[in-house]
Design a protein around this motif. Structure first.
Motif, PDB file in Angstrom:
ATOM      1  N   ALA A 124       0.843  -1.210   0.000  1.00 31.51           N
ATOM      2  CA  ALA A 124       0.000   0.000   0.000  1.00 31.51           C
ATOM      3  C   ALA A 124       0.878   1.260   0.000  1.00 31.51           C
ATOM      4  O   ALA A 124       0.547   2.266  -0.637  1.00 31.51           O
ATOM      5  CB  ALA A 124      -0.909  -0.018   1.221  1.00 31.51           C
ATOM      6  N   PHE A 125       2.008   1.191   0.682  1.00 32.83           N
ATOM      7  CA  PHE A 125       2.912   2.348   0.710  1.00 32.83           C
ATOM      8  C   PHE A 125       3.500   2.588  -0.683  1.00 32.83           C
ATOM      9  O   PHE A 125       3.576   3.718  -1.169  1.00 32.83           O
ATOM     10  CB  PHE A 125       4.016   2.104   1.739  1.00 32.83           C
ATOM     11  N   ARG A 126       3.873   1.495  -1.351  1.00 27.31           N
ATOM     12  CA  ARG A 126       4.417   1.635  -2.715  1.00 27.31           C
ATOM     13  C   ARG A 126       3.382   2.258  -3.639  1.00 27.31           C
ATOM     14  O   ARG A 126       3.694   3.126  -4.447  1.00 27.31           O
ATOM     15  CB  ARG A 126       4.835   0.263  -3.251  1.00 27.31           C
ATOM     16  N   GLU A 127       2.133   1.805  -3.490  1.00 27.83           N
ATOM     17  CA  GLU A 127       1.072   2.365  -4.341  1.00 27.83           C
ATOM     18  C   GLU A 127       0.904   3.858  -4.079  1.00 27.83           C
ATOM     19  O   GLU A 127       0.729   4.657  -4.984  1.00 27.83           O
ATOM     20  CB  GLU A 127      -0.261   1.664  -4.067  1.00 27.83           C
ATOM     21  N   ARG A 128       0.969   4.195  -2.807  1.00 29.02           N
ATOM     22  CA  ARG A 128       0.825   5.601  -2.417  1.00 29.02           C
ATOM     23  C   ARG A 128       1.931   6.452  -3.053  1.00 29.02           C
ATOM     24  O   ARG A 128       1.688   7.538  -3.594  1.00 29.02           O
ATOM     25  CB  ARG A 128       0.924   5.659  -0.897  1.00 29.02           C
ATOM     26  N   LEU A 129       3.145   5.924  -3.029  1.00 27.38           N
ATOM     27  CA  LEU A 129       4.264   6.675  -3.626  1.00 27.38           C
ATOM     28  C   LEU A 129       4.130   6.728  -5.135  1.00 27.38           C
ATOM     29  O   LEU A 129       4.433   7.740  -5.779  1.00 27.38           O
ATOM     30  CB  LEU A 129       5.600   6.032  -3.238  1.00 27.38           C
ATOM     31  N   ASP A 130       3.678   5.616  -5.691  1.00 24.35           N
ATOM     32  CA  ASP A 130       3.516   5.546  -7.137  1.00 24.35           C
ATOM     33  C   ASP A 130       2.557   6.648  -7.601  1.00 24.35           C
ATOM     34  O   ASP A 130       2.801   7.326  -8.595  1.00 24.35           O
ATOM     35  CB  ASP A 130       2.975   4.155  -7.511  1.00 24.35           C
ATOM     36  N   GLY A 131       1.496   6.838  -6.804  1.00 23.56           N
ATOM     37  CA  GLY A 131       0.531   7.886  -7.168  1.00 23.56           C
ATOM     38  C   GLY A 131       1.022   9.272  -6.791  1.00 23.56           C
ATOM     39  O   GLY A 131       0.763  10.242  -7.493  1.00 23.56           O
TER      40      GLY A 131
END
Ligand SMILES: NC(=O)c1ccc[n+]([C@@H]2O[C@H](COP(=O)([O-])OP(=O)(O)OC[C@H]3O[C@@H](n4cnc5c(N)ncnc54)[C@H](OP(=O)(O)O)[C@@H]3O)[C@@H](O)[C@H]2O)c1
Length: 499
Positions: free
Chosen positions: A46-53
């Motif tokens: 979820a953290f990676r997704e957050r950074l990706d966005g």
């Protein structure tokens, strides 16, 4: 690299893009991991997704998808509260897991991207959890964000608390201004050019101006800014950092401590303002509603969200400082910074003294027709260096015009997009503390600012707001120089760089 405050704005806008550039350019070790710590309930994915966005847009067109994905796979997350001692046990466990799984040599860089009230507490807890112990040649370093204290006493207290948890050589107090190539280039310009340094002194220089001008207002940072103000927010760190590089003596090596010794020395050589002098050598202002150069109407500071309706906080500060040294005696350094000014730019102006102009005495030229030479170090935007000098206007009579010799970084070097943070992160990882503030340097800065804070708080202002947004600050700011027969250099960049 452990980032405390990984859910925050700094991580999203600056730190993750900086880590991306470092990974892309293979400037981090093969076995490298980032562990974000924050109170958000996220897992790694979820953290990676957050950074990706959230962070992609701060890299823009430069983004190379394969490298970006590779970087994201190095990123992990640990939810937890900074004030919870158990969290540090979990952190130690997670770090052991990550380093053992990858067979990494456990060097740890802890980045405190948190509000300042957590700096000391996190350091103490890291120490208690044994995470700051350096052994077997492995290092433990802690980057501390700004602001470092809000006056001399609080800066001293913070230094003391940090020193209880770790040694000075483990502390990296960051000032992202020092990560800017153009700021570092001042050292190269001064000390790598044999024609410059001999005229860098009181014999030739009339005065120096350092301006950090922002065209935006507080932009959602009202609650922080209203407690801080322009003086605290900008002068003890950014403006004095630039001043110390402009005014320092050459060090006898490029060693971090040798350079920082010279920077601290020059700050200590500045005459602290007496309470009376504060009245004549400092200016404060606050913007009211106004119209920017592009026609946009903007509200006054007191109408910004999370700002008190009767706020006495300054959004503009200017100081005149004198340095007691053989090099600079009698040469004023004028510093100014403000919000909602007509342009966004940072520059240092070195104004040279008038020459004797003997050759022109029989012409109709008066002394004021022969403007003094100025050297302008443009730190942002249009990074470069300009020299203004006089030339004869073609024709039968003797008329002079000011012309400019202009060096632009872009014309000579690939100006790769940088956040400024990657240089500093890389320096920290390689143990080069040159561009980070030492405890004595921070305290020397606050020693200069403290008397101004004292007088300003003892004498509440009555005339705020005293400048309209989109103008050059209060008239007292102009008077500060006019009284000395000088004026702020007009901004060339302002017409094109209003943001
Ligand atoms: N933003 C910038 O561009 C910038 C530039 C220069 C310097 N700085 C400095 O960098 C530091 C961080 O700034 P920032 O703008 O990133 O701040 P921020 O957006 O407020 O981020 C701080 C993060 O820490 C979390 N947090 C707060 N209290 C916590 C706790 N007790 N336990 C666990 N997590 C907690 C916050 O969560 P919540 O959101 O839930 O509170 C937030 O995610 C500050 O010292 C600032 O002065 C920032």
């Amino acid at each position: 690299m452990v980032i405390f405050g990984a859910g925050g704005d700094l991580t999203r806008r600056k730190l993750i893009p900086a880590v991306y550039y470092l990974c892309r350019d293979r400037l981090v070790p093969e076995q490298f991991a980032v562990l974000g710590v924050d109170r958000r309930e996220l897992d790694d994915e979820a953290f990676r997704e957050r950074l990706d966005g959230g962070s992609r847009e701060f890299i823009g067109a430069e983004l190379d998808t394969a490298n970006w994905q590779r970087m994201l796979q190095c990123v992990h997350f640990l939810p937890g509260d900074f004030t919870d001692p158990d969290m540090y046990q979990r952190l130690a466990g997670r770090l052991a897991e990550l380093t053992e799984a990858d067979g990494m040599a456990p060097n740890f860089l802890f980045y405190l991207a948190t509000p300042p009230r957590f700096f000391a507490g996190i350091s103490t807890q890291l120490d208690r959890a044994g995470l700051l112990e350096e052994s077997g040649g492995n290092w433990r370093r802690v980057i501390i964000e700004k602001p470092f204290g809000n006056d001399l006493q609080s800066a001293r207290d913070m230094n003391r608390q940090l020193h209880e948890a770790m040694d000075e050589h483990q502390i990296y107090r960051i000032d992202h201004y020092l990560g800017k190539e153009t700021v570092q280039n001042i050292l190269a310009f001064r000390f790598a050019n044999s024609t410059i340094e001999p005229i860098w002194n009181r014999q030739y220089i009339d005065h120096v101006q350092i301006t950090v001008s922002e065209s935006i207002g507080v932009e959602g940072r009202g609650s922080y800014y209203d407690q801080s103000g322009a003086l605290r927010d900008m002068i003890p760190n950014h403006l004095l950092a630039v001043l110390s590089i402009v005014a320092m003596e050459p060090s006898n090596s490029f060693n971090a401590d040798a350079i920082r010794d010279e920077q601290t020395k020059v700050l200590r050589a500045i005459q602290p303002l007496s309470h009376d002098e504060v009245l004549t050598s400092s200016v404060r202002g606050q913007y009211g509603p106004g119209i920017l150069a592009d026609g946009t109407r903007v509200p006054g500071y007191r109408e910004e969200s999370e700002v008190a309706a009767d706020s006495k906080t300054e959004t503009y500060a200017a100081l005149k400082l004198m340095i007691d040294s053989w090099r600079w005696a009698g040469v004023p350094f004028y510093l100014r910074t403000g919000k909602s000014l007509p342009g966004r730019f940072t520059e240092v102006v070195i104004q040279y003294k008038h020459g004797p102009n003997i050759m022109f005495r029989d012409s109709l030229l008066k002394r004021e027709d022969v403007p003094p030479n100025t050297l302008v170090l443009r730190l942002q935007p249009n990074e470069g260096i300009g020299m203004n000098f006089n030339a004869k206007v073609p024709g039968h009579s003797t008329h002079l015009g000011t012309v400019q010799m202009n060096f632009r970084y872009d014309d000579y070097f690939d100006n790769a997009p940088t956040t400024g943070y990657e240089t500093l992160l890389h320096d920290c990882m390689t143990g080069d503390a040159t561009l980070f503030k030492r405890a004595d340097n921070i305290e020397a800065g606050w020693e200069l600012v403290d008397p101004v804070l004292e007088v300003w708080s003892a004498l509440p202002v009555r005339d705020f707001p005293n400048y309209a947004a989109g103008t050059w600050g209060p008239t007292a700011g102009e008077q500060l120089l006019k009284r000395d027969g000088r004026e702020w250099r007009a901004c060339e960049a302002c017409h094109t760089n209003v943001t």
